[in-house]
Design a protein around this motif. Structure first.
Motif, PDB file in Angstrom:
ATOM      1  N   LYS A  69    -108.215 -15.267  51.886  1.00 31.87           N
ATOM      2  CA  LYS A  69    -109.562 -13.629  52.371  1.00 31.87           C
ATOM      3  C   LYS A  69    -108.655 -12.182  51.884  1.00 31.87           C
ATOM      4  N   ALA A 202    -111.305 -12.232  63.669  1.00 35.27           N
ATOM      5  CA  ALA A 202    -109.668 -12.680  63.430  1.00 35.27           C
ATOM      6  C   ALA A 202    -108.934 -11.659  62.549  1.00 35.27           C
ATOM      7  N   THR A 231    -106.131 -12.654  65.255  1.00 37.03           N
ATOM      8  CA  THR A 231    -105.039 -13.217  64.926  1.00 37.03           C
ATOM      9  C   THR A 231    -103.344 -12.019  65.343  1.00 37.03           C
ATOM     10  N   THR A 272    -107.697 -18.407  73.395  1.00 37.85           N
ATOM     11  CA  THR A 272    -109.305 -19.232  73.741  1.00 37.85           C
ATOM     12  C   THR A 272    -109.525 -19.644  75.424  1.00 37.85           C
ATOM     13  N   GLY A 339    -115.448 -14.210  67.276  1.00 36.75           N
ATOM     14  CA  GLY A 339    -114.819 -15.132  67.847  1.00 36.75           C
ATOM     15  C   GLY A 339    -113.625 -14.289  69.565  1.00 36.75           C
ATOM     16  N   ARG A 342    -115.786 -13.329  73.041  1.00 38.36           N
ATOM     17  CA  ARG A 342    -115.532 -13.649  74.127  1.00 38.36           C
ATOM     18  C   ARG A 342    -114.095 -13.237  75.818  1.00 38.36           C
ATOM     19  N   ILE A 343    -113.322 -12.651  74.944  1.00 36.86           N
ATOM     20  CA  ILE A 343    -112.412 -11.855  75.019  1.00 36.86           C
ATOM     21  C   ILE A 343    -112.970 -11.310  77.195  1.00 36.86           C
ATOM     22  N   PRO A 364    -121.759 -15.655  68.784  1.00 37.88           N
ATOM     23  CA  PRO A 364    -120.200 -15.302  68.867  1.00 37.88           C
ATOM     24  C   PRO A 364    -119.572 -16.053  67.244  1.00 37.88           C
TER      25      PRO A 364
END
Ligand SMILES: Nc1ncnc2c1ncn2[C@@H]1O[C@H](COP(=O)(O)OP(=O)(O)OP(=O)(O)O)[C@@H](O)[C@H]1O
Length: 508
Positions: A69, A202, A231, A272, A339, A342-343, A364
């Motif tokens: 992408k 990400a 990432t 994660t 995503g 969640r941290i 998320p």
């Protein structure tokens, strides 16, 4: 019957949602998951997608394509493409100025441009939706990061077309998440409310600031920080363990693509799990020449290592708020998704930025695709009373970047400012700087830099100036007409029929 779907085309994983029984719902893939890793792997026998492809990444790194992408709609010479290529285990070559991905497929050497790879993934998502609802799908709303330029949005439309999908709309990821949150909770039109949506993905942190009252909902600003995503946290862990491995075994993992890929996967898994555990073991057997890596990582150490990245959250939020002329105290609701939301450290950080206001956490993984599916349902049923009301009420499209032309000294003169509501028509009148010019070349750019050359070049127009006149006499009007599907730029010699037009499809 053809139904429209919503797609979150994510950097690390993608999600497709359908509209069923009055609500958006994500489609479960053949691995039983709602998210499909944005991976395509080429083998002697065929193509693999999603989890199956990601699984092959460490076995066949040169034939497993991910992160594509980031290559979309960019030139091969783009510094971002060059820096990405240096980290990718697969080959990217220059095909007429466009990055082209080289793989071995069914025993043959093949090259694909990024649009073709994206199309393969979109086709897979379309097929999943078709299987789920038992009908053909030919239209989609596709969510992209807000930093995507018009050219990148155009590339997404091209990819969708290759996959047999007509793009109903390109929407910014955080805006799609906001649509899902507001509609599914039935809070549209309930008085004055300023909302900020932070999508921790990400590859980037995407932000949308939305102002709504009884009469209208307006997206006031959308910003992106492409240096702040999951990432980047993985990169920090990889660097930490690579350095540990080097001091233990005097071997540089960065020189071993397969080992690096395995370490990267182990680090992502560790990250994660650290969202739910205070410490976890990291074990990778026989990483390089028989030597493995065995260590532990604690949540506190992870937060220390990523401290510099976490520090970028506040300025990113400030940029979005200042684009909307608001301050944190004027925000009534903070919504976080993606995503990386969640941290735990991110949740606390966001709470601190907004003076202790607890953020609403929306799905998320699927809120963006659900928002896109909701918009798809609205756009494909224009006669429906609810859809009509929403279309009149919501103004979701804004120019992701400023649009303008290069003027004397190479300066950027902005004609459509960043965050302008679109559709929009805007013009500026110019004149010549040299005596008796027979024509004028107008160079069009997208971006915020004061020097035009530092922005993205969109194209050029040549306007004939009729009978020669001294400098300062000819009056030239340059007009931009921008809607969510295209940019039309017209240059006209005022008082004459002389004009020239350039049309670029894209979307806001
Ligand atoms: N429990 C977790 N803790 C920390 N990070 C997580 C967790 N679950 C997923 N992630 C991270 O979230 C990121 C994926 O988020 P998401 O699916 O929202 O992004 P994307 O849509 O692929 O990317 P983008 O929106 O940036 O294009 C990955 O980096 C993944 O490692």
């Amino acid at each position: 019957m053809s139904r429209a779907i919503g797609i979150d085309l994510g950097s690390s994983s993608s999600c497709v949602s359908i509209w069923r029984n009055g609500q958006a719902e994500p489609v479960i893939n053949d691995w039983g998951n709602t998210v499909t890793p944005s991976y395509v792997s080429f083998t002697d026998k065929g193509r693999l997608f999603g989890d199956a492809a990601k699984y092959r990444a460490s076995i066949h790194p040169s034939n497993t394509i991910y992160n594509f992408k980031s290559l979309l709609g960019r030139k091969f010479s783009d510094s971002k493409v060059q820096s990405l290529i240096s980290q990718l285990p697969y080959q990217v070559v220059d095909r007429g100025g466009i990055p082209s991905i080289r793989v071995d497929y069914r025993g043959e050497r093949k090259e694909y441009i990024p649009q073709e790879i994206v199309a393969m993934l979109l086709l897979r998502l379309k097929e999943l939706a078709e299987l789920e609802q038992g009908t053909e799908v030919s239209q989609a709303v596709i969510a992209v990061p807000s930093f995507f330029t018009f050219v990148q949005r155009e590339a997404v439309r091209d990819a969708a077309q290759i996959a047999g999908l007509h793009t109903l709309k390109i929407v910014n990821e955080a805006t799609a998440a906001a649509v899902h949150h507001l509609i599914s909770n039935g809070v549209l039109g309930q008085g004055q409310k300023n909302i900020i949506v932070l999508d921790f993905g990400a590859a980037s942190l995407d932000t949308s600031v939305i102002v709504m009252d009884e009469r209208a909902l307006e997206v006031k600003a959308t910003t992106s920080n492409p240096k702040l995503g999951g990432t980047h946290f993985d990169d920090v862990l990889v660097a930490h363990f690579a350095s540990m491995f080097k001091s233990l075994h005097q071997k540089d993992i960065y020189g071993y693509p397969r080992a690096l890929q395995r370490l990267r996967h182990a680090c992502e898994r560790a990250k994660t799990r650290l969202s739910f555990a205070s410490q976890i073991p990291l074990e990778v057997d026989t990483l390089v020449e028989g030597d493995g890596l065995y260590s532990i990582m604690t949540q506190t150490r992870f937060e220390d290592l990523c401290g510099k990245l976490f520090e970028q959250v506040a300025p990113s939020v400030e940029r979005a708020l200042s684009g909307a002329n608001l301050n944190p105290r004027q925000i009534h609701e903070v919504v976080i998704t993606g995503g990386s939301s969640r941290i735990p450290a991110i949740k606390s950080l966001v709470k601190r930025i907004f003076d202790g206001k607890t953020p609403s956490i929306v799905d998320p993984d699927c809120s963006v695709a659900n928002g896109a599916a909701t918009l798809a349902a609205i756009l494909t049923s224009p006669a429906n009373v609810e859809s009509r009301r929403f279309n009149e009420y919501a103004r979701l499209d804004i120019a992701p970047h400023g649009l303008g032309v290069a003027t004397s000294g190479g300066l950027m003169t902005t004609i459509v400012p960043r965050f302008a509501q679109i559709p929009i028509e805007s013009f500026v009148d110019f004149t010549t700087v040299q005596d008796f010019q027979p024509s004028i070349v107008i160079r069009l750019y997208e971006g915020e830099h004061s020097q035009a050359k530092d922005n993205l070049f969109l194209g050029r127009l040549v306007l004939l100036l009729g009978h020669p006149q001294p400098r300062g006499f000819p009056r030239i009007r340059i007009a931009f007409t921008v809607d969510s599907a295209q940019i039309v730029v017209t240059a006209n010699l005022i008082g004459t029929e002389e004009s020239t037009t350039l049309t670029s499809t894209g979307g806001g």
